[in-house]
Design a protein around this motif. Structure first.
Motif, short mmCIF file in Angstrom:
data_model
loop_
_atom_site.label_atom_id
_atom_site.label_comp_id
_atom_site.label_asym_id
_atom_site.label_seq_id
_atom_site.Cartn_x
_atom_site.Cartn_y
_atom_site.Cartn_z
N UNK A 94 0.58 -1.06 -0.13
CA UNK A 94 0.31 0.17 -0.05
C UNK A 94 1.04 1.31 -0.33
N UNK A 95 0.81 2.69 -0.72
CA UNK A 95 1.03 4.08 -1.18
C UNK A 95 1.05 4.12 0.76
N UNK A 96 1.04 4.66 1.65
CA UNK A 96 1.45 4.80 2.70
C UNK A 96 2.69 5.52 3.11
N UNK A 97 2.48 6.93 3.93
CA UNK A 97 4.02 7.63 4.02
C UNK A 97 4.52 7.35 5.50
N UNK A 98 3.07 6.85 6.23
CA UNK A 98 3.58 6.67 7.65
C UNK A 98 2.49 4.97 7.55
N UNK A 99 3.30 4.08 8.18
CA UNK A 99 2.36 2.35 8.22
C UNK A 99 1.62 2.84 9.97
N UNK A 100 0.83 2.86 9.59
CA UNK A 100 -1.07 2.00 10.37
C UNK A 100 -1.00 1.15 10.34
N UNK A 101 -1.38 1.03 12.05
CA UNK A 101 -1.15 -0.39 11.91
C UNK A 101 -2.96 -0.74 11.57
N UNK A 109 -5.98 6.87 -6.82
CA UNK A 109 -4.50 6.98 -6.43
C UNK A 109 -3.93 7.59 -7.82
N UNK A 110 -2.87 8.57 -8.14
CA UNK A 110 -2.25 8.44 -9.37
C UNK A 110 -0.37 7.90 -9.40
N UNK A 111 0.22 7.19 -8.48
CA UNK A 111 0.85 6.57 -7.84
C UNK A 111 1.28 5.72 -9.30
N UNK A 121 13.19 -20.78 -11.97
CA UNK A 121 12.75 -20.21 -10.95
C UNK A 121 11.63 -19.46 -10.66
N UNK A 122 10.98 -19.82 -8.53
CA UNK A 122 10.34 -18.82 -8.96
C UNK A 122 10.58 -17.15 -7.74
N UNK A 123 10.17 -16.67 -8.22
CA UNK A 123 10.89 -15.09 -7.57
C UNK A 123 9.83 -14.50 -6.42
N UNK A 124 10.53 -14.51 -5.68
CA UNK A 124 9.46 -13.57 -4.77
C UNK A 124 9.65 -11.86 -4.82
N UNK A 125 8.49 -11.56 -5.59
CA UNK A 125 9.03 -9.97 -5.54
C UNK A 125 8.05 -9.32 -5.15
N UNK A 126 7.73 -8.20 -4.28
CA UNK A 126 6.45 -7.56 -4.03
C UNK A 126 7.08 -5.55 -4.59
N UNK A 127 5.59 -5.61 -5.01
CA UNK A 127 6.17 -4.20 -5.52
C UNK A 127 6.22 -2.93 -4.33
N UNK A 128 6.84 -2.19 -3.89
CA UNK A 128 7.13 -1.68 -2.79
C UNK A 128 6.41 -0.10 -2.78
N UNK A 129 6.57 0.77 -1.49
CA UNK A 129 5.26 1.85 -1.38
C UNK A 129 6.53 2.71 -1.88
N UNK A 130 5.98 3.40 -2.87
CA UNK A 130 7.02 4.17 -3.25
C UNK A 130 6.59 6.34 -2.66
N UNK A 131 5.89 5.94 -1.54
CA UNK A 131 5.07 6.83 -1.37
C UNK A 131 5.85 7.35 0.03
N UNK A 132 6.87 7.25 0.20
CA UNK A 132 7.71 7.52 1.79
C UNK A 132 9.10 8.00 1.11
#
Length: 134
Positions: free
Chosen positions: A35-42, A109-111, A123-134
């Motif tokens: 998720x796109x977030x500047x502050x991690x929200x529990x 959203x526009x990110x 090969x199986x690769x595990x790769x999340x798309x990172x949060x780029x909003x910080x």
């Protein structure tokens, strides 16, 4: 036609990608959209909903038009696309090579976060798309 074949193959093989053997010359990538977030929200979902597009190739830096500036130019060859729900993962089975996995969050959203991966045969690769909003 190449786009349709790769997309069809990615969807067909993604449906049962647990321990399914990969065809020769194919690699698998599995992950989610952080998720796109500047502050991690529990308590928010681990993965966001959106669409992930697999672009064949790697991004390149555009030479600066103004000194001290530059921007990335992404490949334009779309080889697969998948929509994912909240807390779901994308699964792509694609020919070996370099790819940009680019996400689009649901409107408004526009990110457009992304990850660059290199798939290897079998090969199986595990790769999340990172949060780029910080």
């Amino acid at each position: 036609m190449r786009h349709g074949l790769a997309t069809s193959l990615a969807i067909l093989l993604a449906s049962g990608c647990g321990a399914t053997p990969l065809p020769a010359g194919m690699g698998r990538v599995v992950g989610g959209i952080i998720p796109c977030e500047g502050i991690v929200v529990p308590g928010i979902p681990h993965y966001a909903a959106g669409t992930v597009v697999a672009l064949k190739g790697r991004p390149r830096r555009q030479p600066p038009s103004v000194p001290g500036t530059s921007f990335q130019v992404f490949p334009t060859d779309v080889v697969a696309q998948q929509s994912v729900a909240v807390n779901a993962q994308f699964h792509f089975v694609l020919p070996t090579g370099d790819y940009v996995l680019r996400a689009q969050f649901l409107p408004p959203a526009n990110v457009r976060p992304f990850a660059v991966v290199t798939l290897r045969s079998g090969v199986t690769l595990s790769q999340d798309i990172p949060n780029m909003c910080m």
